[in-house]
Scaffold this motif. Structure first.
Motif, PDB file in Angstrom:
ATOM      1  N   GLU A   1      11.226  18.484  -4.731  1.00  7.67           N
ATOM      2  CA  GLU A   1      10.831  18.183  -6.109  1.00  7.67           C
ATOM      3  C   GLU A   1      11.765  18.836  -7.112  1.00  7.67           C
ATOM      4  N   ILE A   2      12.148  20.052  -6.843  1.00 12.10           N
ATOM      5  CA  ILE A   2      13.045  20.728  -7.780  1.00 12.10           C
ATOM      6  C   ILE A   2      14.430  20.081  -7.769  1.00 12.10           C
ATOM      7  N   SER A   3      14.889  19.679  -6.580  1.00 14.26           N
ATOM      8  CA  SER A   3      16.203  19.029  -6.485  1.00 14.26           C
ATOM      9  C   SER A   3      16.217  17.710  -7.236  1.00 14.26           C
ATOM     10  N   GLN A   4      15.139  16.968  -7.164  1.00 10.86           N
ATOM     11  CA  GLN A   4      15.076  15.691  -7.885  1.00 10.86           C
ATOM     12  C   GLN A   4      15.083  15.915  -9.395  1.00 10.86           C
ATOM     13  N   ARG A   5      14.472  16.973  -9.888  1.00 10.24           N
ATOM     14  CA  ARG A   5      14.428  17.233 -11.314  1.00 10.24           C
ATOM     15  C   ARG A   5      15.783  17.725 -11.853  1.00 10.24           C
ATOM     16  N   LYS A   6      16.531  18.340 -11.016  1.00 12.35           N
ATOM     17  CA  LYS A   6      17.815  18.875 -11.452  1.00 12.35           C
ATOM     18  C   LYS A   6      18.908  17.822 -11.502  1.00 12.35           C
ATOM     19  N   LYS A   7      18.706  16.668 -10.898  1.00 10.17           N
ATOM     20  CA  LYS A   7      19.734  15.621 -10.875  1.00 10.17           C
ATOM     21  C   LYS A   7      19.869  14.968 -12.244  1.00 10.17           C
TER      22      LYS A   7
ATOM     23  N   ILE B   1       0.839  -1.209   0.000  1.00 10.17           N
ATOM     24  CA  ILE B   1       0.000   0.000   0.000  1.00 10.17           C
ATOM     25  C   ILE B   1       0.868   1.250   0.000  1.00 10.17           C
ATOM     26  N   SER B   2       1.931   1.207   0.833  1.00  7.82           N
ATOM     27  CA  SER B   2       2.831   2.371   0.890  1.00  7.82           C
ATOM     28  C   SER B   2       3.516   2.603  -0.448  1.00  7.82           C
ATOM     29  N   ASN B   3       3.977   1.514  -1.059  1.00  9.58           N
ATOM     30  CA  ASN B   3       4.638   1.659  -2.360  1.00  9.58           C
ATOM     31  C   ASN B   3       3.674   2.169  -3.429  1.00  9.58           C
ATOM     32  N   ALA B   4       2.426   1.670  -3.339  1.00 10.31           N
ATOM     33  CA  ALA B   4       1.430   2.121  -4.314  1.00 10.31           C
ATOM     34  C   ALA B   4       1.141   3.609  -4.150  1.00 10.31           C
ATOM     35  N   SER B   5       1.037   4.041  -2.873  1.00 16.92           N
ATOM     36  CA  SER B   5       0.788   5.468  -2.646  1.00 16.92           C
ATOM     37  C   SER B   5       1.964   6.315  -3.105  1.00 16.92           C
ATOM     38  N   LYS B   6       3.199   5.777  -2.859  1.00 14.86           N
ATOM     39  CA  LYS B   6       4.361   6.510  -3.332  1.00 14.86           C
ATOM     40  C   LYS B   6       4.396   6.579  -4.856  1.00 14.86           C
ATOM     41  N   ALA B   7       3.994   5.472  -5.484  1.00 18.41           N
ATOM     42  CA  ALA B   7       3.976   5.454  -6.946  1.00 18.41           C
ATOM     43  C   ALA B   7       2.990   6.472  -7.491  1.00 18.41           C
ATOM     44  N   VAL B   8       1.842   6.608  -6.809  1.00 14.22           N
ATOM     45  CA  VAL B   8       0.862   7.601  -7.262  1.00 14.22           C
ATOM     46  C   VAL B   8       1.415   9.001  -7.116  1.00 14.22           C
ATOM     47  N   LYS B   9       2.126   9.222  -5.985  1.00 13.72           N
ATOM     48  CA  LYS B   9       2.684  10.560  -5.785  1.00 13.72           C
ATOM     49  C   LYS B   9       3.816  10.852  -6.761  1.00 13.72           C
ATOM     50  N   GLU B  10       4.621   9.830  -7.047  1.00 20.49           N
ATOM     51  CA  GLU B  10       5.746  10.040  -7.939  1.00 20.49           C
ATOM     52  C   GLU B  10       5.318  10.164  -9.402  1.00 20.49           C
ATOM     53  N   GLY B  11       4.114   9.659  -9.709  1.00 19.68           N
ATOM     54  CA  GLY B  11       3.630   9.788 -11.076  1.00 19.68           C
ATOM     55  C   GLY B  11       3.486  11.229 -11.509  1.00 19.68           C
ATOM     56  N   PRO B  12       2.758  12.035 -10.705  1.00 19.68           N
ATOM     57  CA  PRO B  12       2.662  13.443 -11.053  1.00 19.68           C
ATOM     58  C   PRO B  12       4.003  14.141 -11.011  1.00 19.68           C
TER      59      PRO B  12
END
Length: 325
Positions: free
Chosen positions: A319-325, A146-157
């Motif tokens: 979020e911005i730090s992850q996009r800049k990597k 469930i936790s991984n699924a919720s993380k996947a939903v959040k990481e999708g956007p």
């Protein structure tokens, strides 16, 4: 035994009669006659016979016979006691023999245990522990899924795959026509509201203004805050200009016609609707969401009302730090 006693009693009675008759005859012979009786009147004398039993012998015989009688009466009793004692002995031997047989039988046969043995108890305990351990792991695995699924939903956007955002054509608070292209190359936080909002919109815009200042301070990232009105009938260019100045100097206010506002709200999946209307005074029910858009004006992540200034700041920086990597 009764017959023997009866016979002995009969003999004793006969012996007593003989003894009594003998004693009476001796007693009469020892008494002298006080008067002389005419010879003619006297009874003819009978010839005297010597006693068949000597004097004193009857007493000896009586003692011997008494001892005999006592022995004869005691003998059956002893005989009875002996069989009884022998019976007791036999019964004791039988009991001893039976006891020995039982003991030997109990020694020969294995003693049967209770309904639950130690082995079965240990097996039952091990089974119960195994079941508990299995369901505990299953529960943990389910929670992780469930936790991984919720993380996947959040990481999708966060990856920009959600169908949020799109082209728009609106007017800013300076009266200039702008589109989504004017915001490209910059990170933006977009909020939908209306200037006549009594409490929620001001609180959210204050939070937005504080967050962009902290983001600049902590990470050195410039964020462009954008306010889009969902009340085009009352939020004119002048009204929006005065409104955005109250929160932050960098806050950009956008408005437009009802059709233009409807189009941009649909592109960002924003709900809004007028409530009870009395003349020109009414409220607008709308979504309370901030959208983080990347420099390509593509959706990254949304932040709801439950985020305070700190969580909003940390979330945007992350979020911005992850996009800049």
């Amino acid at each position: 035994m009764a017959t023997a006693i009866w016979r002995n009693a009969s003999r004793l009675r006969s012996f007593n009669r003989c003894l009594y008759a003998r004693s009476l005859s001796q007693f009469r012979s020892s008494i002298p006659s006080s008067t002389t009786t005419p010879h003619s009147l006297c009874a003819p004398s009978l010839p005297s016979f010597p006693p068949a039993i000597p004097v004193g012998a009857e007493f000896k015989s009586l003692g011997i016979y008494g001892r005999f009688l006592s022995n004869s009466t005691a003998t059956p009793t002893e005989n009875q006691e002996k069989p009884s004692s022998s019976l007791k002995t036999n019964s004791e031997e039988t009991q001893n023999t039976g006891g020995s047989q039982q003991s030997s039988g109990s020694e020969g046969k294995p003693v049967r245990g209770g309904p639950v043995s130690w082995l079965s108890f240990l097996l039952l305990l091990a089974t119960g522990i195994g079941i508990i351990f299995y369901y505990d792991n299953l529960k943990k695995r389910h929670i992780e899924e469930i936790s991984n699924a919720s993380k996947a939903v959040k990481e999708g956007p966060s990856a920009g795959k959600a169908a949020i955002g799109g082209p728009f054509n609106l007017v800013n608070h300076d009266g200039k026509r702008v589109t989504e292209k004017d915001f490209k190359g910059k990170w933006t936080l977009v909020y939908f509201g209306f200037t006549h909002c009594p409490d929620i919109c001001p609180d959210e815009l204050l939070k937005l203004a504080a967050a962009i200042d902290k983001i600049k301070e902590k990470a050195g990232i410039d964020i462009v805050p954008v306010f889009i009105s969902v009340d085009p009938e009352r939020d004119t260019i002048e009204q929006v200009r005065e409104y955005v100045k109250e929160f932050h100097p960098k806050l950009v206010g956008l408005t437009g016609t009802p059709d233009e506002i409807k189009k941009v709200a649909r592109a960002y999946r924003v709900y809004y609707m007028k409530t009870a209307e009395e003349d020109s005074d009414y409220l607008v029910d709308h979504s309370i969401v901030m959208y983080l858009m990347d420099p390509n004006m593509e959706f990254v992540k949304f932040f709801g009302k439950n985020n305070d200034v700190n969580s909003l700041t940390d979330g945007v920086i992350k979020e911005i730090s992850q996009r800049k990597k």
